[in-house]
Write a protein that holds these residues in place. Sequence first.
Motif, PDB file in Angstrom:
ATOM      1  N   ALA A 135       2.628  18.423  13.337  1.00  0.00           N
ATOM      2  CA  ALA A 135       1.418  19.108  13.768  1.00  0.00           C
ATOM      3  C   ALA A 135       0.319  18.090  14.023  1.00  0.00           C
ATOM      4  CB  ALA A 135       0.953  20.110  12.715  1.00  0.00           C
ATOM      5  N   CYS A 136      -0.595  18.451  14.928  1.00  0.00           N
ATOM      6  CA  CYS A 136      -1.752  17.608  15.212  1.00  0.00           C
ATOM      7  C   CYS A 136      -2.856  17.927  14.202  1.00  0.00           C
ATOM      8  CB  CYS A 136      -2.285  17.880  16.622  1.00  0.00           C
ATOM      9  SG  CYS A 136      -1.126  17.488  17.937  1.00  0.00           S
ATOM     10  N   HIS A 137      -3.438  16.878  13.632  1.00  0.00           N
ATOM     11  CA  HIS A 137      -4.544  17.036  12.693  1.00  0.00           C
ATOM     12  C   HIS A 137      -5.617  16.007  13.004  1.00  0.00           C
ATOM     13  CE1 HIS A 137      -2.430  19.879  10.192  1.00  0.00           C
ATOM     14  NE2 HIS A 137      -1.412  19.050  10.072  1.00  0.00           N
ATOM     15  N   ALA A 138      -6.833  16.386  12.671  1.00  0.00           N
ATOM     16  CA  ALA A 138      -7.954  15.474  12.884  1.00  0.00           C
ATOM     17  C   ALA A 138      -7.842  14.277  11.943  1.00  0.00           C
ATOM     18  CB  ALA A 138      -9.274  16.192  12.643  1.00  0.00           C
ATOM     19  N   GLN A 139      -8.017  13.101  12.537  1.00  0.00           N
ATOM     20  CA  GLN A 139      -8.097  11.863  11.764  1.00  0.00           C
ATOM     21  C   GLN A 139      -9.042  10.956  12.535  1.00  0.00           C
ATOM     22  OE1 GLN A 139      -4.700   9.193  11.470  1.00  0.00           O
ATOM     23  NE2 GLN A 139      -5.167   8.908   9.295  1.00  0.00           N
ATOM     24  N   ASN A 195       5.327  18.620  17.182  1.00  0.00           N
ATOM     25  CA  ASN A 195       6.382  19.235  16.387  1.00  0.00           C
ATOM     26  C   ASN A 195       7.758  18.848  16.927  1.00  0.00           C
ATOM     27  OD1 ASN A 195       7.545  20.982  14.430  1.00  0.00           O
ATOM     28  ND2 ASN A 195       7.673  22.605  15.961  1.00  0.00           N
ATOM     29  N   ARG A 196       7.928  18.943  18.236  1.00  0.00           N
ATOM     30  CA  ARG A 196       9.210  18.614  18.875  1.00  0.00           C
ATOM     31  C   ARG A 196       9.583  17.146  18.647  1.00  0.00           C
ATOM     32  NH1 ARG A 196       7.725  19.824  23.579  1.00  0.00           N
ATOM     33  NH2 ARG A 196       7.970  22.050  23.271  1.00  0.00           N
ATOM     34  N   GLN A 197       8.627  16.260  18.850  1.00  0.00           N
ATOM     35  CA  GLN A 197       8.906  14.832  18.674  1.00  0.00           C
ATOM     36  C   GLN A 197       9.180  14.497  17.210  1.00  0.00           C
ATOM     37  OE1 GLN A 197       6.592  12.174  21.018  1.00  0.00           O
ATOM     38  NE2 GLN A 197       6.780  10.493  19.555  1.00  0.00           N
ATOM     39  N   SER A 198       8.443  15.105  16.298  1.00  0.00           N
ATOM     40  CA  SER A 198       8.657  14.850  14.868  1.00  0.00           C
ATOM     41  C   SER A 198      10.060  15.266  14.442  1.00  0.00           C
ATOM     42  CB  SER A 198       7.630  15.602  14.025  1.00  0.00           C
ATOM     43  OG  SER A 198       6.338  15.089  14.241  1.00  0.00           O
TER      44      SER A 198
END
Length: 82
Positions: A66-70, A53-56
């Motif tokens: 946010a981190c999401h599964a890929q 979130n901070r880097q985005s």
Amino acid sequence: MAKLLSHLLFYPMLFLFLFIFLASTEVAMVEARICQRRSKTWSGFCGNTGNCNRQSRNWEGALRGACHAQFPGFACFCYFRC
């Protein structure tokens, strides 16, 4: 008696007409669409949504991240207005 009856019907009808008129002229709000895309500055496994979130926000100017599964793991995704 007829005059009293006409006043009893006139004012409620007037208020009803004004209410309908004001409700029909209400400005329609358009919701901004949010689009996601994989982060262009993040590399490796995304295990901490706070860091993503901070880097985005700071590096890519996104609204949030946010981190999401890929497949085959987790990636950082940034959210922007479309």
